[in-house]
Motif scaffolding. Structure first.
Motif, mmCIF file in Angstrom:
data_model
loop_
_atom_site.group_PDB
_atom_site.id
_atom_site.type_symbol
_atom_site.label_atom_id
_atom_site.label_comp_id
_atom_site.label_asym_id
_atom_site.label_seq_id
_atom_site.Cartn_x
_atom_site.Cartn_y
_atom_site.Cartn_z
ATOM 1 N N LEU A 144 0.825 -1.213 0.000
ATOM 2 C CA LEU A 144 0.000 0.000 0.000
ATOM 3 C C LEU A 144 0.857 1.261 0.000
ATOM 4 O O LEU A 144 0.412 2.315 -0.445
ATOM 5 N N THR A 145 2.078 1.158 0.513
ATOM 6 C CA THR A 145 2.987 2.304 0.480
ATOM 7 C C THR A 145 3.478 2.568 -0.937
ATOM 8 O O THR A 145 3.577 3.710 -1.382
ATOM 9 N N GLN A 146 3.753 1.498 -1.687
ATOM 10 C CA GLN A 146 4.363 1.647 -3.010
ATOM 11 C C GLN A 146 3.345 1.633 -4.153
ATOM 12 O O GLN A 146 3.503 2.364 -5.134
ATOM 13 N N HIS A 147 2.301 0.806 -4.039
ATOM 14 C CA HIS A 147 1.347 0.647 -5.148
ATOM 15 C C HIS A 147 -0.064 0.525 -4.576
ATOM 16 O O HIS A 147 -0.695 -0.531 -4.689
ATOM 17 N N ALA A 148 -0.568 1.588 -4.011
ATOM 18 C CA ALA A 148 -1.840 1.526 -3.289
ATOM 19 C C ALA A 148 -3.003 1.075 -4.178
ATOM 20 O O ALA A 148 -3.659 0.069 -3.895
ATOM 21 N N TYR A 149 -3.267 1.810 -5.264
ATOM 22 C CA TYR A 149 -4.440 1.487 -6.065
ATOM 23 C C TYR A 149 -4.311 0.126 -6.739
ATOM 24 O O TYR A 149 -5.279 -0.645 -6.805
ATOM 25 N N ARG A 150 -3.127 -0.185 -7.242
ATOM 26 C CA ARG A 150 -2.934 -1.491 -7.889
ATOM 27 C C ARG A 150 -3.210 -2.629 -6.908
ATOM 28 O O ARG A 150 -3.799 -3.653 -7.283
ATOM 29 N N THR A 151 -2.776 -2.453 -5.674
ATOM 30 C CA THR A 151 -2.995 -3.480 -4.649
ATOM 31 C C THR A 151 -4.480 -3.679 -4.384
ATOM 32 O O THR A 151 -4.973 -4.806 -4.305
ATOM 33 N N VAL A 152 -5.201 -2.557 -4.248
ATOM 34 C CA VAL A 152 -6.644 -2.632 -3.989
ATOM 35 C C VAL A 152 -7.363 -3.286 -5.166
ATOM 36 O O VAL A 152 -8.196 -4.178 -4.982
ATOM 37 N N ALA A 153 -7.031 -2.854 -6.381
ATOM 38 C CA ALA A 153 -7.709 -3.370 -7.572
ATOM 39 C C ALA A 153 -7.406 -4.846 -7.816
ATOM 40 O O ALA A 153 -8.266 -5.591 -8.309
ATOM 41 N N ALA A 154 -6.188 -5.272 -7.466
ATOM 42 C CA ALA A 154 -5.791 -6.666 -7.719
ATOM 43 C C ALA A 154 -6.354 -7.637 -6.679
ATOM 44 O O ALA A 154 -6.477 -8.833 -6.950
ATOM 45 N N PHE A 155 -6.702 -7.123 -5.489
ATOM 46 C CA PHE A 155 -7.120 -8.008 -4.398
ATOM 47 C C PHE A 155 -8.320 -8.887 -4.767
ATOM 48 O O PHE A 155 -8.265 -10.117 -4.574
ATOM 49 N N PRO A 156 -9.447 -8.342 -5.277
ATOM 50 C CA PRO A 156 -10.583 -9.216 -5.611
ATOM 51 C C PRO A 156 -10.229 -10.279 -6.644
ATOM 52 O O PRO A 156 -10.716 -11.410 -6.571
ATOM 53 N N LEU A 157 -9.366 -9.927 -7.604
ATOM 54 C CA LEU A 157 -8.969 -10.882 -8.638
ATOM 55 C C LEU A 157 -8.148 -12.016 -8.031
ATOM 56 O O LEU A 157 -8.364 -13.195 -8.345
ATOM 57 N N ALA A 158 -7.204 -11.665 -7.149
ATOM 58 C CA ALA A 158 -6.344 -12.676 -6.529
ATOM 59 C C ALA A 158 -7.146 -13.612 -5.629
ATOM 60 O O ALA A 158 -6.993 -14.842 -5.685
ATOM 61 N N LEU A 159 -8.028 -13.029 -4.792
ATOM 62 C CA LEU A 159 -8.823 -13.867 -3.892
ATOM 63 C C LEU A 159 -9.831 -14.699 -4.693
ATOM 64 O O LEU A 159 -10.088 -15.864 -4.338
ATOM 65 N N GLY A 160 -10.383 -14.140 -5.763
ATOM 66 C CA GLY A 160 -11.295 -14.894 -6.618
ATOM 67 C C GLY A 160 -10.610 -16.111 -7.222
ATOM 68 O O GLY A 160 -11.196 -17.201 -7.291
ATOM 69 N N ALA A 161 -9.347 -15.937 -7.651
ATOM 70 C CA ALA A 161 -8.582 -17.065 -8.203
ATOM 71 C C ALA A 161 -8.386 -18.152 -7.157
ATOM 72 O O ALA A 161 -8.495 -19.349 -7.453
ATOM 73 N N VAL A 162 -8.107 -17.727 -5.916
ATOM 74 C CA VAL A 162 -7.938 -18.693 -4.820
ATOM 75 C C VAL A 162 -9.226 -19.472 -4.595
ATOM 76 O O VAL A 162 -9.209 -20.703 -4.416
ATOM 77 N N PHE A 163 -10.359 -18.777 -4.607
ATOM 78 C CA PHE A 163 -11.650 -19.446 -4.387
ATOM 79 C C PHE A 163 -11.955 -20.452 -5.506
ATOM 80 O O PHE A 163 -12.489 -21.534 -5.253
#
Length: 389
Positions: free
Chosen positions: A264-283
């Motif tokens: 979040l310090t280095q890539h705040a928006y990218r981290t937020v936007a990528a989170f649903p995609l990453a967790l969706g892949a895990v599910f």
């Protein structure tokens, strides 16, 4: 020297948050003992958890707001004092009703300390380093939720229910003394009127952020709430192995907290936007490898890391939408997160009843799709208004 002091203050806050969350979640490991001690059913004993969570959700936006103009050290000592007193009453009372009252009273003060810990940690460092400071507070949150249950259970099993309850008071007392001795007076120099703080609710951005947090937390905890049952029924694990899996998940949460601070310090928006995609892949992977123990172990580890990152994202996403009213924003975050947990567990529970346990991940995926829409809408608003993400 100032940097060393800020690190020391953040450490005290981290232990303080651990004590608060330990009081909330630690009783889960001793519910059967509470039911036996007070001669109530296990469902009634569960009220010590559910009523506490309900009180936190109710007081989340209001109590931090009411105390936002009071000296922060004074407020911390007051909250810790309330928790010490209520835990002592909980340990020594013979009345289940009084136990519930003591728990609810402390729960109403819970959001004050936790929201203030986030605010003070962020304010103790530069703006760029704030996410890292907040991530350390989340380590205390994760430790309280993860370690509180087994530690309290071990203490109760080897000593007594009363000693386990006194453990909660002891942790709060240690933090109370450390706060009194080492935390300086922290008057609120830039005070906002209550009306000015409440006015952040007029911003569309804050409501989109609240929606995103409810959906993201709903996705995480909607599925996680049934993880033990999933591992027992679908993966066919023993209860000892399930306990190990839950411990791995919790430890992974703390790893995620540390990683989130850097991301979040280095890539705040990218981290937020990528989170649903990453967790969706895990599910999605979880759905297909559910019956297999080793892949499930790896999925639980990755899921735990993502959940730790997600907790930090939730706090960041709401407070960054209202930086002018940090305490109130943090209170809104706590309420939104609790609402997400409640809604997620309820919806996924209904899904299990309708089509079966193995399809619980579908509920999580639906929540993640909704969170992605909310994040996209807020991003579009940012581009049109140039407000900070």
């Amino acid at each position: 020297m100032k940097v060393e002091r800020s690190h020391w203050h953040i450490f005290i806050l981290m232990i303080g948050v651990f004590g608060i969350l330990n009081t909330e979640m630690g009783v889960i490991g001793i519910l059967p003992l509470i039911a036996d001690h007070f001669q109530v059913s296990i469902a009634e004993a569960g009220m010590v958890v559910s009523l506490f969570a309900l009180a936190v959700a109710i007081s989340g936006p209001t109590m931090p707001l009411l105390f936002s103009r009071v000296n922060r050290k004074t407020t911390m000592l007051l909250v810790l004092g309330v928790f010490i007193a209520c835990n002592l009453v909980s340990a020594w009372t013979t009345s289940f009703t009084i136990l519930l009252i003591a728990r609810v009273i402390s729960a109403f003060f819970h959001p004050i300390y936790v929201s203030m810990a986030f605010t003070v940690a962020a304010a103790s460092v530069g703006k760029e380093e704030a996410p890292k400071a907040v991530s350390k507070i989340f380590i205390g949150v994760s430790a309280g939720m993860v370690l509180g249950v087994p530690v309290t259970s071990v203490i109760a099993a080897s000593t007594s229910l009363e000693i386990a309850m006194l453990f909660f008071a002891a942790v709060n007392a240690v933090v109370f003394i450390a706060t009194m001795l080492f935390i300086p007076s922290m008057p609120v120099r830039e005070t906002l009127s209550y009306r000015a703080q409440i006015s952040i609710l007029k911003k569309s951005m804050i409501w989109l952020s609240i929606a995103a947090v409810i959906f993201m937390n709903g996705a995480v905890f909607g599925v996680y709430s049934y993880l033990a049952e999933y591992l027992e029924t679908i993966t066919k694990m023993s209860w000892n192995t399930i306990s190990l899996m839950l411990l791995i998940y919790g430890a992974a949460n703390m790893i995620g907290n540390v990683a989130a601070g850097k991301l979040l310090t280095q890539h705040a928006y990218r981290t937020v936007a990528a989170f649903p995609l990453a967790l969706g892949a895990v599910f999605i992977i979880l759905f297909f490898v559910g019956p297999f123990a080793v892949p499930m172990g790896l999925i639980v580890l990755l899921w735990g890391i993502l959940a730790g990152i997600g907790a930090n994202i939730n706090q960041y996403w709401i407070t960054s939408a209202a930086p002018e009213a940090p305490e109130f924003a943090n209170g809104i975050f706590l309420t939104s997160a609790n609402l997400g947990t409640t809604v997620g567990a309820t919806v996924c529970g209904l899904l299990i009843s309708s089509i079966g346990l193995q399809y619980v991940v579908l509920g999580g995926i639906v929540f993640l799709i909704c969170s992605t829409v909310s994040i996209f809408l807020r991003s579009s608003m940012h581009k049109s208004t140039e407000q900070p993400l």
